[in-house]
Design a protein around this motif. Structure first.
Motif, short mmCIF file in Angstrom:
data_model
loop_
_atom_site.label_atom_id
_atom_site.label_comp_id
_atom_site.label_asym_id
_atom_site.label_seq_id
_atom_site.Cartn_x
_atom_site.Cartn_y
_atom_site.Cartn_z
N PHE A 269 -5.95 -1.15 -14.94
CA PHE A 269 -5.63 -0.35 -13.75
C PHE A 269 -5.25 -1.24 -12.57
N ASP A 270 -6.01 -2.29 -12.33
CA ASP A 270 -5.72 -3.17 -11.20
C ASP A 270 -4.36 -3.84 -11.37
N LYS A 271 -4.05 -4.25 -12.59
CA LYS A 271 -2.74 -4.89 -12.82
C LYS A 271 -1.59 -3.90 -12.58
N LEU A 272 -1.75 -2.69 -13.06
CA LEU A 272 -0.69 -1.69 -12.87
C LEU A 272 -0.58 -1.29 -11.40
N ASN A 273 -1.70 -1.21 -10.74
CA ASN A 273 -1.66 -0.86 -9.32
C ASN A 273 -1.01 -1.96 -8.50
N SER A 274 -1.27 -3.20 -8.86
CA SER A 274 -0.65 -4.33 -8.15
C SER A 274 0.85 -4.37 -8.38
N SER A 275 1.28 -3.93 -9.55
CA SER A 275 2.72 -3.93 -9.84
C SER A 275 3.42 -2.68 -9.32
N ARG A 276 2.71 -1.86 -8.55
CA ARG A 276 3.25 -0.64 -7.92
C ARG A 276 3.76 0.34 -8.98
N ALA A 277 3.01 0.44 -10.06
CA ALA A 277 3.42 1.36 -11.14
C ALA A 277 3.18 2.81 -10.78
N PHE A 278 2.36 3.08 -9.76
CA PHE A 278 2.02 4.46 -9.41
C PHE A 278 2.88 5.01 -8.28
N GLU A 279 3.94 4.31 -7.92
CA GLU A 279 4.73 4.74 -6.78
C GLU A 279 5.71 5.85 -7.13
N ARG A 280 6.28 5.83 -8.32
CA ARG A 280 7.28 6.85 -8.70
C ARG A 280 6.61 7.99 -9.44
N CYS B 57 -6.30 5.29 -15.32
CA CYS B 57 -4.96 5.66 -14.85
C CYS B 57 -4.81 7.18 -14.83
N HIS B 58 -5.51 7.86 -15.74
CA HIS B 58 -5.42 9.31 -15.79
C HIS B 58 -5.93 9.93 -14.49
N GLN B 59 -7.01 9.38 -13.96
CA GLN B 59 -7.56 9.89 -12.70
C GLN B 59 -6.57 9.68 -11.56
N GLU B 60 -5.91 8.54 -11.55
CA GLU B 60 -4.94 8.25 -10.50
C GLU B 60 -3.72 9.17 -10.61
N LEU B 61 -3.29 9.40 -11.84
CA LEU B 61 -2.15 10.30 -12.05
C LEU B 61 -2.51 11.73 -11.65
N CYS B 62 -3.73 12.15 -11.92
CA CYS B 62 -4.17 13.50 -11.56
C CYS B 62 -4.11 13.72 -10.05
N SER B 63 -4.41 12.70 -9.30
CA SER B 63 -4.49 12.87 -7.84
C SER B 63 -3.17 12.58 -7.14
N LYS B 64 -2.38 11.64 -7.67
CA LYS B 64 -1.18 11.22 -6.93
C LYS B 64 0.13 11.48 -7.66
N GLN B 65 0.10 11.63 -8.96
CA GLN B 65 1.33 11.83 -9.73
C GLN B 65 1.14 12.99 -10.71
N ARG B 66 0.90 14.15 -10.14
CA ARG B 66 0.64 15.32 -10.98
C ARG B 66 1.83 15.67 -11.87
N GLN B 67 3.03 15.52 -11.32
CA GLN B 67 4.20 15.86 -12.12
C GLN B 67 4.39 14.90 -13.28
N SER B 68 4.13 13.64 -13.06
CA SER B 68 4.23 12.67 -14.15
C SER B 68 3.24 13.01 -15.26
N LEU B 69 2.00 13.31 -14.90
CA LEU B 69 1.01 13.68 -15.91
C LEU B 69 1.40 14.98 -16.61
#
Length: 1304
Positions: A620-631, A690-702
């Motif tokens: 999770f930290d590596k993906l967050n650092s690479s800005r994977a949750f922005e889109r 990552c599922h928790q992060e997607l649930c809160s910030k990237q609902r459409q992606s999930l």
């Protein structure tokens, strides 16, 4: 629709000449032997169903009219109309004389007048291009030879595109088309040759006389004094025109030249006056500017445009904007006799300050060209097309960046005013950041850039269209944080795009874009085509030319790759027939940065490590650092990885084809492997948080990720379903095993979908259609798209009826299986899903609903012939249609819920849902009844219960569907057929809607059937719903209120009902007798209701019941006054028209005054007396008119003369005066026994007022003052005053409590 231009053989050309000239005539398909494919006509040898025929010429490629109600090509350009016949003939003549196409490459569209124009040779053609506005013939104007050949620039030379034509409408008639377009009765035309500066003016192209045009040839040497030194070209860059205020036949034109001058042309029927309005506007703008003076004149000033598109002939001045090489300038021109031009303001758009517009001096930036500007309809938003020459410092490659700069006026009335004086303050500000259209385009020469034009205003809202010099039109639309381009690019044999405009719409706003082509007529670009058809051009250019730097193109492809295996292709007319809609993620220019690529690569590595080790440490930290949750959405790296899992293409399938693939277990194994891997991916998301992060910030992606799992499960079930069909038909020797060739509707559907997916992806071209279908799981919606568009090729009319029923049921079962499997997956994995608010499931989207409705509507048509089947087949067909209807209605319900959560307008969706729900439920009910009716006929009287039980069992599921989707008509009808009141009440308890649900509908049916006693009795069980219903039905509400002892409320309801003007009233006798028709209440009915209201008020005895009783008594008296009035009036058309209609007090008074009847002149005062004080005060002038009318009823001059001649005594005088109307009116209003509802007449109009001044007495409101204005007052004034004074002291002895003689 268009394909690239090809060289045709002479034989094909001769065949085309023999075809009809109409562009919508379909090309007859070649004859094929129907035995080649008995089930699907015109199938090629590859086994892929139709359609596939190509068309040759430009007009032949226009799609023929559709038989279906829905336009299948709404995402493609629509053919608006061809050129008039005279234009086509003239073009043919020019081509026959071997003149090049430049002889007719000038044309345009005038939005306000709906006129299009084109110049062919030495003629100008103007015509109304909209079908709703075509009421006039094409106008042909001859360009004078003195203008056409000036300066050696023949009209037939390659200078044909130097013409600028402006249409000047002067007035508009009341005639309007169906689209609301104004049709101008007088239109002037001004034609300017930008190169030679020659002007031609036609005063009125619709005038009856053949009036020659007025011309003006430029004499540059005489116009410019010898002392002036001009640099650069003196040709015009831009030209605009407008009607002048006075006189009506004068037009004003303005032009800007490359020398920096603004020229003015006053055009009238007698001649054209040209003069220099402003000399060298660039000198003014360069003061204090550091712009390079060497190149300042080349091509600038660039563009002129009017500030406001709307213009009235009453306006005394008008503003226009000028675009220079670094700023915008605003001028005002007087439209009266002076025609003076003055500068108002200027705004620098290219400067070191980026907040003002475009920041210059950036690294790599070499030069900036403002190319064109446009203003929206409101005149507040200014858009400028910008081209910037840049050089990449790393690769040393040069490119041009195209962008749009949007400016708006600063807030404040002084800035937005039309008439403010010249100001130095900043009046503009940036509306939005600079919108980049194409980041890296090929390098064009400056002459090509200066030929680009900009248009704004079409749909989609906020879009713009750029016209290039070589004849292409590119629509730019900014949507979802990215720019999308749609290029309308005709093949070369169709000529260029000459101009673009905006079509009108029914709601008064701007509609879609429309383009005028050189040879192929006019085409509209629907909003859907822009939204779904825009993709990134490989050469990244706004012209037809290819990229000048292949290395740059490769760099761009690395920097902006597309998702999956989709190859970016040019979105133009050449690709319209190559495939239908592209996915939204691929249709725009979605910039994928190097950061996105790194994030996606990192996610792949982490997931592969998880598959090997089961560890997610630090993921999770590596993906967050690479800005994977922005889109979010389909561009998210998580969505892309999920999509790649379900769309994996198996390498070992390519060794087999056709039916062998279906029979192989390897297909099912491959799908199961995908499902397991996708489940592992979900586990990876959960364990890595990552599922928790997607649930809160990237609902459409999930949501997309989970939908991939749904679709994969659905495809697996579909594969099992196909295997079962194959096995069943093989065991029975059915059509599925004929010569080892698979057949059947599902197989044909899979072929259609696979063929479409294969054609849209280059990497799949060598794969089999079935293989592609079972690989591209994420495109499962294509099944429903093909059902919507190509069902007629899967089930044809030539098939026998039982086969049509069988194939329809098979397709219906497949669709239901897909959707239900997805729902089952969602229910099993519900904890994995994000919150559903505002998210529409894939099976609820429009493409799925359209496909489901396509097969459902086809089955509805077949159901009309179902009586030709045996009973088991009919029951099977009914069951399939019932299940399909349930799935379709659930899809609509989900879509409506999502729209409501997003607070979007769902009016159209709701209407479509209701219509299709009622159609399906009604058809299913008729089918169920048709099963039972023969049974009823065969049963004896004692066995009717058995028939009802059969119908109950058959309709149980239909009742459940109707109850779930508020199909109240079906619920009501079935309950009535079963005569089951308990079932009816159970549904009434279950169904709750915004207006009372099913209960309200039941009450409405009972009300319409006049079963009032049942309604009231049933309402005892549903008191709240009954009250909601009765609030709109006062004729029953009072009964309910009396029943529950709400006497005061019942009194109020009856009082309102007595004076109700609404239709739908039932007479009192009809409450118990339901055989009488609905009627309006009579005056007698109203009296009856008032008396009932009086009784209810007495029974209630609230604190204010005395006031209520007094009001009711007054209303009863008013009703009686109306009856007496109608009796006294003679029968005529007016009284017959009134009939039993209730007249308001004001209308009753006016009716009495208009009759000039003596008795009615007294009765009007009774109407005032029994009306409220507020009514008397608001109609004081009418009361004064009543007194004047009362005075006019007696001949006071004769009375005075008689009294003088006969010498009346005081007693005799009083006796005669008591017979006058004035006396009786005075006694009614001011007498001792005068009765009123509220207050008295003395408060509004006293009898007398003491004033010593005669003039002030006349101006004071009193009865005495009114009588002083009478013509006989100088002689008989004393008698008149005596009459009214006598009435004030004389008591009325007629009838107690009724002061009017009329009531005796």
């Amino acid at each position: 629709m268009f394909s690239p231009g090809t060289k045709r053989s002479k034989l094909i050309a001769r065949k085309d000449e023999a075809r009809p000239a109409s562009p919508i005539t379909p090309v007859a398909p070649p004859h094929r032997n129907q035995t080649d494919s008995p089930l699907i006509p015109n199938r090629p040898a590859t086994g892929t169903p139709a359609p596939w025929a190509s068309r040759l010429s430009v007009l032949a490629r226009i799609s023929p009219g559709k038989n279906s109600e829905k336009d299948e090509d709404s995402n493609k350009p629509i053919y608006v109309g061809e050129f008039p016949e005279v234009v086509r003939n003239e073009q043919a003549n020019l081509m026959h004389r071997q003149l090049h196409g430049d002889a007719f490459n000038s044309g345009g569209i005038h939005k306000a007048s709906s006129l299009a124009w084109i110049i062919c040779g030495s003629k100008v053609f103007l015509w109304e291009y909209l079908p709703s506005a075509k009421s006039r013939k094409c106008v042909v104007l001859d360009i004078p030879s003195t203008v056409a050949d000036v300066g050696g620039s023949s009209i037939n030379s390659r200078h044909g595109n130097n013409w600028s034509l402006h249409i000047v409408p002067r007035d508009s008639t009341s005639k309007r088309s169906s689209k609301g377009l104004k049709q101008c009765s007088s239109i002037g035309v001004i034609l300017c040759n930008l190169k030679t500066r020659a002007i031609v003016y036609w005063v009125d192209i619709y005038s009856e006389g053949n009036n020659p045009p007025v011309t003006s040839i430029d004499n540059l040497e005489a116009t410019i004094s010898s002392g002036q030194q001009k640099t650069g070209s003196n040709s015009f860059n831009s030209f605009i025109a407008s009607a002048a205020s006075y006189p009506s036949n004068i037009c004003l034109a303005l032009a800007c030249s490359s020398s920096g001058d603004i020229w003015q042309f006053i055009c009238s029927s007698t001649g054209i006056e040209r003069k220099l309005a402003i000399s060298d506007v660039l000198d003014l703008s360069f003061q204090g500017s550091d712009v390079n003076q060497v190149n300042r004149n080349k091509g600038y000033p660039r563009s002129l445009t009017w500030h406001f598109s709307g213009h009235s002939l009453e306006d005394s001045d008008r503003q226009f904007l000028l675009l220079t090489d670094h700023e915008l300038q605003c001028f005002t021109v007087k439209l009266n006799n002076s025609y003076e031009v003055s500068k108002r303001w200027s705004h620098e758009i290219i400067s070191p300050d980026g907040d003002l517009g475009i920041k210059k001096g950036l690294a790599g930036q070499k030069r900036i060209w403002p190319l064109d500007l446009q203003i929206d309809n409101s005149g507040k938003i200014i858009t400028v097309l910008i081209a910037t020459f840049c050089k990449d410092r790393i690769t040393s490659s040069s490119f041009i960046e195209y962008s749009l700069l949007t400016m708006q006026y600063k807030s404040g009335p002084r800035i937005l005013s039309e008439c403010i004086e010249q100001t130095d303050e900043k009046v503009l500000e940036k509306k939005a950041p600079l919108q980049v259209i194409i980041p890296k385009a090929r390098v064009e020469d400056e002459d090509f850039l200066f030929l680009m034009r900009l248009k704004v205003g079409g749909k989609p809202s906020g879009s713009a269209i750029i016209l290039s010099g070589d004849g292409t039109a590119t629509v730019s639309h900014y949507w979802r944080d990215s720019t999308r381009l749609y290029q309308f690019d005709l093949p070369y044999d169709a000529g260029k795009v000459l101009d673009a405009s905006v079509l009108p719409s029914d709601d008064g706003d701007d509609g879609p874009w429309v383009v005028l082509t050189q040879k192929a007529g006019l085409w509209a670009i629907p909003e859907k085509a822009v939204l779904l058809g825009g993709v990134e051009p490989p050469e990244r250019s706004l012209s037809r030319k290819g990229s000048s730097n292949e290395g740059s193109a490769q760099v761009e492809r690395r920097n902006f790759p597309f998702s999956g295996n989709i190859v970016p292709r040019r979105s133009s007319s050449e690709a319209w027939d190559a495939g239908d809609k592209q996915k939204a993620v691929f249709t725009g220019i979605t910039h994928r940065t190097a950061q996105d690529e790194e994030s996606e690569a990192l996610l792949n590595i982490l997931f592969n490590d998880f598959l090997l080790s089961g560890q997610v440490t630090g993921a999770f930290d590596k993906l967050n650092s690479s800005r994977a949750f922005e889109r979010d959405g389909e561009t998210s790296v998580f969505t892309r990885l999920s999509k790649s899992i379900v769309d994996t293409l198996a390498k070992h399938w390519t060794t087999t084809r056709g039916a062998e693939i279906v029979a192989l277990s390897v297909v099912s194994n491959q799908l199961n492997d995908k499902q397991q891997k996708h489940q592992k991916f979900l586990q990876f998301l959960a364990l890595s948080k990552c599922h928790q992060e997607l649930c809160s910030k990237q609902r459409q992606s999930l949501q997309f990720i989970m939908e991939h799992g749904e679709k994969l499960s659905a495809v697996i079930k579909l594969k099992e379903f196909q295997n079962n069909l194959n096995h069943h038909s093989s065991g029975l020797g059915g059509t599925y095993s004929t010569e080892n060739k698979v057949s059947g509707p599902l197989w044909d559907l899979i072929q259609l979908v696979g063929e479409k997916l294969r054609r849209n992806t280059v990497l799949l071209m060598d794969r089999d259609n079935t293989e592609v279908f079972y690989s591209k799981v994420s495109d499962l919606e294509e099944i429903f798209i093909c059902l919507d568009r190509h069902l007629e090729y899967i089930i044809t009319e030539e098939m026998q009826l039982p086969i049509q029923f069988q194939r329809a049921c098979e397709l219906s079962n497949a669709c239901v299986l897909l959707v239900r499997t997805a729902l089952h997956y969602r229910n099993e994995h519900h904890v994995w899903y994000p919150s559903p608010e505002g998210l529409t499931p894939w099976y609820c989207r429009i493409v799925v609903r359209s496909g489901l409705w396509s097969i459902a509507s086809f089955m509805l048509q077949l159901s009309k012939e179902s009586n030709r089947l045996d009973r088991p087949k009919r029951l099977e067909f009914y069951s399939n249609l019932e299940v399909l209807a349930e799935v379709l209605l659930e899809a609509y319900s989900g879509a409506i819920t999502a729209k409501n959560e997003l607070k979007e307008d769902n009016t159209g969706l709701l209407s479509e849902y209701w219509n299709r729900r009622d159609t399906l439920l009604s058809a299913l009910y008729q089918q169920a009844k048709s099963f039972v009716e023969p049974i009823y006929q065969d049963l004896s009287e004692g066995d009717e219960e058995q028939g009802e039980e059969i119908f109950r069992n058959l309709s149980s599921r239909l009742l459940s569907i109707a109850n779930r989707h508020e199909g109240y008509q079906t619920l009501w009808t079935i309950c009535c057929d079963l005569n089951d009141s308990d079932l009816l009440r159970s549904f009434m308890h279950e169904s709750v809607g915004p207006k009372g649900g099913f209960s309200y509908y039941v009450f409405e049916q009972l009300y319409n059937n006049k079963q009032f006693s049942k309604l009231i009795k049933l309402g005892e069980e549903f008191p709240e719903e009954l009250l909601t219903f009765l609030k709109l039905h006062n004729d029953l509400l009072w009964l309910h209120q009396l029943f529950v002892h709400q006497f005061s409320a019942a009194s109020e309801t009856l009082h309102k009902l007595a004076f109700s003007q609404n239709a739908g009233f039932f007479q009192e006798s009809e409450v118990l007798d339901s055989q009488h028709p609905i009627s309006e209440p009579t005056l007698a009915d109203r009296k009856r209701f008032l008396n009932l209201s009086k009784i209810a008020a007495l029974a209630g005895k609230t604190a204010d019941y005395d006031t209520k009783l007094k009001r009711i008594e007054a209303d009863l008296k008013l009703l009686k006054l109306q009856e007496e009035t109608l009796k006294l009036l003679p029968e005529n058309e007016e009284t017959l028209k009134i009939g039993e209609r209730l007249l308001p007090s004001l209308e009753l008074i006016q009716l009495c005054l208009g009759s000039q009847h003596r008795e009615l002149s007294i009765l009007v005062f009774d109407v005032f007396a029994w009306s409220s004080t507020s009514f008397i005060k608001s109609n004081a002038s009418l009361l004064e008119e009543c007194w004047r009318n009362a005075a006019n009823q007696d001949e006071w001059g004769k009375i005075y003369q008689t009294s003088m001649i006969e010498g009346w005594s005081e007693e005799e005088t009083h006796g005669y005066l008591k017979e006058t109307v004035l006396f009786q009116a005075s006694r009614r209003c001011y007498g001792p026994n005068a009765a009123t509802l509220e207050g008295g007449f003395e408060e509004v109009l006293p009898v007398r007022q003491e004033h010593s001044d005669l003039l002030s007495l006349k101006e004071t409101g009193s009865v005495e003052a009114i009588l002083m204005q009478h013509k006989d007052f100088p002689e008989a004034g004393k008698l008149m005053l005596t009459a009214i004074v006598l009435g004030t002291v004389q008591a009325d002895s007629t009838v107690e409590g009724s002061p009017s003689p009329m009531e005796a």
